[in-house]
Scaffold this active site. Structure first.
Site, PDB file in Angstrom:
ATOM      1  N   HIS A  88      -3.050  -3.885  -5.423  1.00  0.00           N
ATOM      2  CA  HIS A  88      -3.339  -3.344  -4.100  1.00  0.00           C
ATOM      3  C   HIS A  88      -4.829  -3.389  -3.790  1.00  0.00           C
ATOM      4  O   HIS A  88      -5.618  -2.596  -4.299  1.00  0.00           O
ATOM      5  CB  HIS A  88      -2.823  -1.908  -3.988  1.00  0.00           C
ATOM      6  CG  HIS A  88      -3.118  -1.274  -2.669  1.00  0.00           C
ATOM      7  ND1 HIS A  88      -3.460   0.050  -2.525  1.00  0.00           N
ATOM      8  CD2 HIS A  88      -3.142  -1.799  -1.413  1.00  0.00           C
ATOM      9  CE1 HIS A  88      -3.673   0.317  -1.251  1.00  0.00           C
ATOM     10  NE2 HIS A  88      -3.498  -0.780  -0.563  1.00  0.00           N
ATOM     11  N   ASN A 100      -4.504   6.497  -1.738  1.00  0.00           N
ATOM     12  CA  ASN A 100      -3.797   7.126  -0.622  1.00  0.00           C
ATOM     13  C   ASN A 100      -3.201   8.475  -1.006  1.00  0.00           C
ATOM     14  O   ASN A 100      -2.987   9.342  -0.154  1.00  0.00           O
ATOM     15  CB  ASN A 100      -2.704   6.197  -0.098  1.00  0.00           C
ATOM     16  CG  ASN A 100      -3.280   5.051   0.708  1.00  0.00           C
ATOM     17  OD1 ASN A 100      -4.318   5.186   1.341  1.00  0.00           O
ATOM     18  ND2 ASN A 100      -2.628   3.909   0.676  1.00  0.00           N
ATOM     19  N   SER A 143       0.819  -1.216   0.000  1.00  0.00           N
ATOM     20  CA  SER A 143       0.000   0.000   0.000  1.00  0.00           C
ATOM     21  C   SER A 143       0.851   1.263   0.000  1.00  0.00           C
ATOM     22  O   SER A 143       0.344   2.345  -0.286  1.00  0.00           O
ATOM     23  CB  SER A 143      -0.914   0.017   1.228  1.00  0.00           C
ATOM     24  OG  SER A 143      -0.134   0.016   2.428  1.00  0.00           O
ATOM     25  N   GLU A 159      -6.203  -1.475  -6.967  1.00  0.00           N
ATOM     26  CA  GLU A 159      -5.280  -0.684  -7.777  1.00  0.00           C
ATOM     27  C   GLU A 159      -4.271  -1.602  -8.460  1.00  0.00           C
ATOM     28  O   GLU A 159      -3.621  -2.408  -7.793  1.00  0.00           O
ATOM     29  CB  GLU A 159      -4.542   0.334  -6.909  1.00  0.00           C
ATOM     30  CG  GLU A 159      -5.450   1.396  -6.316  1.00  0.00           C
ATOM     31  CD  GLU A 159      -4.721   2.322  -5.356  1.00  0.00           C
ATOM     32  OE1 GLU A 159      -4.957   3.541  -5.425  1.00  0.00           O
ATOM     33  OE2 GLU A 159      -3.922   1.825  -4.542  1.00  0.00           O
TER      34      GLU A 159
END
Length: 506
Positions: free
Chosen positions: A145, A195, A124, A157
């Site tokens: 991910h 993120n 991550s 992802e």
């Protein structure tokens, strides 16, 4: 490259914690054969039992067919050693978030699997390129991910490393779809999409708190009720825990060489040092009892007689919109050219503060407040100047609350609260597009599914208008003189052209 739709496709999962179990579950439910391996003795067997138990519960609840649950469980086997992953078409690692550990694992796997086997990392926060660099064949390494809990979070992802083979990512995209998830494609950059894009909500909200504009409960209330976020930023930080969230903020800030847009806040550093982690410690921004946040009482509406409100005419469209809302609520209005001695002036800032607006319009700042004109449908945010008289504030507050809508009162702030947080989110989303990290469509899908925002950042910007977002950022940039508010070129050009923020370059 492997065919993601093959009936005999075999997936290896290394690391059988929460993420590894979730990946195994959605894979076997999609008809993929899964081999589980973990270095801890008995962990892979425990994972098989846990996934089997989860599938059985889903069958009991009627969410999946009993025979399908049994067949899915039978597709899982335990690998006693890495060598037993030799026949896998894909191996996904879900081990500890440590670069050396992941590199070592992939080097060991290359000694076992075929040259055609794809190696995927569920990292991550680490660079996929750095992980792949340790491999003999870095082109077959990509990021895959997932988000926790994997069966419920329907986005994944797919990250292409600098030396990655594009067809590897293509195959993983197809595999993700087979497993019932929405894949989004990203280049290898700190934070990937979700993120990366999520920095705006938290860092700008903490900036609001750091300036003393309002308290944490009011901040959460405004952003949930005005904009439609499912959780307020302080609720979200309490849920993830500051022992997780603050290091991520610092890591992304450093990985982007101190990019001002991602600047962390000393608030979370101090609270982390004090052990106020959130739910897991029993206290964060909120106090928790039996896992539930204790409610925070909001300030009561002042028990004073409301007065007529005079609404600024500096912007005709905003004036008409706000007056229509107030009329519908039965709020008494002063319709004179200037506020009378018996009314309170209300200015309508976009990207600036109440003080600036009051002075620009020649109004008495002691009897002037600001109302956020962009977010008036469900919640009203009223903002004072530093010298607004308490009686003027309370009378305006009582007048707005009498109409039935919730009202929050905050201190002077360029961009109020909702405007500045939303504009920061949109601006970062635009810069992700500008950097070609991901397509506009994937940016919005990833954020909506991965973070639960009411809209993706580009669609959120379009809902207010690119020109409006640009005006908010320009106003904050001029006021604060902080480069964190400089507009992305992606936003600036599309605002000037009058086109959607989702418009790709030809």
């Amino acid at each position: 490259m492997f065919d993601a739709m093959r009936n005999d496709l075999t997936l290896g999962v290394v690391g059988t914690g929460l993420m590894g179990r979730g990946i195994a579950q959605i894979a076997v439910q999609a008809g993929v054969t899964v081999r589980l391996f973990d270095t801890r003795a008995g962990a892979a067997a425990e994972a098989c039992d846990a996934v089997g138990g989860m599938l059985a519960k889903l069958a009991e609840k009627g969410k999946i067919d009993t025979a399908a649950a049994r067949a899915a469980t039978e597709r899982m086997t335990v690998a006693a050693s890495l060598a037993e992953l030799a026949g896998c078409d894909v191996v996904v690692e879900a081990i500890v978030e440590n670069l050396d550990a992941k590199r070592g694992l992939f080097r060991d796997l290359e000694e076992v699997v075929s040259d055609e086997c794809v190696l995927a990392t569920n990292t991550s926060s680490l660079s996929v390129t750095s992980i792949a660099a340790a491999c003999r064949r870095p082109e077959r390494v990509a990021g895959l991910h997932f988000f926790s809990p994997v069966p419920l979070m329907k986005v994944v992802e797919i990250i292409d490393g600098v030396r990655g083979d594009r067809t590897v990512g293509d195959a993983l995209m197809a595999l993700a779809r087979r497993m019932g998830h929405t894949p989004v494609r990203a280049s290898d950059t700190p934070g990937f999409i979700v993120n990366h894009a999520g920095r705006g909500y938290l860092t700008e909200s903490l900036r609001v708190l750091g300036e003393g504009i309002t308290d944490f409960a009011t901040l959460d209330r405004i952003l949930k009720e005005s904009v439609g976020f499912r959780m307020g930023p302080c609720e979200l930080l309490d849920l993830t825990g500051l022992d997780v969230s603050h290091p991520v903020m610092e890591s992304i800030y450093e990985q982007y060489y101190q990019e001002p847009r991602f600047r962390p806040s000393p608030i979370t550093r101090q609270r982390l040092a004090g052990g106020l982690l959130g739910r897991k410690s029993g206290q964060g921004f909120y106090v928790y009892k039996d896992g539930s946040a204790q409610s925070v009482a909001m300030p009561p509406v002042p028990a004073v007689a409301p007065v007529p409100l005079w609404v600024s005419r500096a912007d005709a469209a905003l004036h008409a919109r706000v007056v229509a809302v107030l009329e519908a609520q039965g709020v008494a209005l002063d319709r004179g050219d200037r506020p009378s001695a018996d009314s309170v002036g209300v200015v309508l800032p976009v990207g600036t503060d109440a003080t600036t607006c009051a002075l620009a319009e020649g109004l008495d700042p002691k009897r002037t407040l600001a109302l956020d004109p962009l977010f008036v449908d469900k919640h009203l945010t009223l903002m004072t100047t530093p010298v607004t008289a308490a009686e003027a504030r309370d009378a305006a507050w009582a007048a707005l609350a009498a109409g039935g809508k919730a009202v929050s009162v905050v201190r002077d702030s360029a961009g109020l609260v909702a405007q500045r947080v939303v504009a920061t989110i949109v601006n970062i989303g635009c810069d992700i597009a500008q950097q070609r990290v991901a397509s506009p469509e994937d940016i919005d899908s990833a954020v909506r599914l991965g973070l639960g925002y009411p809209k993706g950042p580009l669609a959120l910007g379009d809902s207010l208008g690119a020109a409006t977002i640009l005006a908010i950022l320009d106003g904050m940039h001029e006021f604060y003189r902080d480069p964190r508010y400089r507009p992305s070129p992606w936003l600036t050009r599309r605002a000037r052209l009058g086109v959607s923020l989702t418009t790709p370059d030809n």
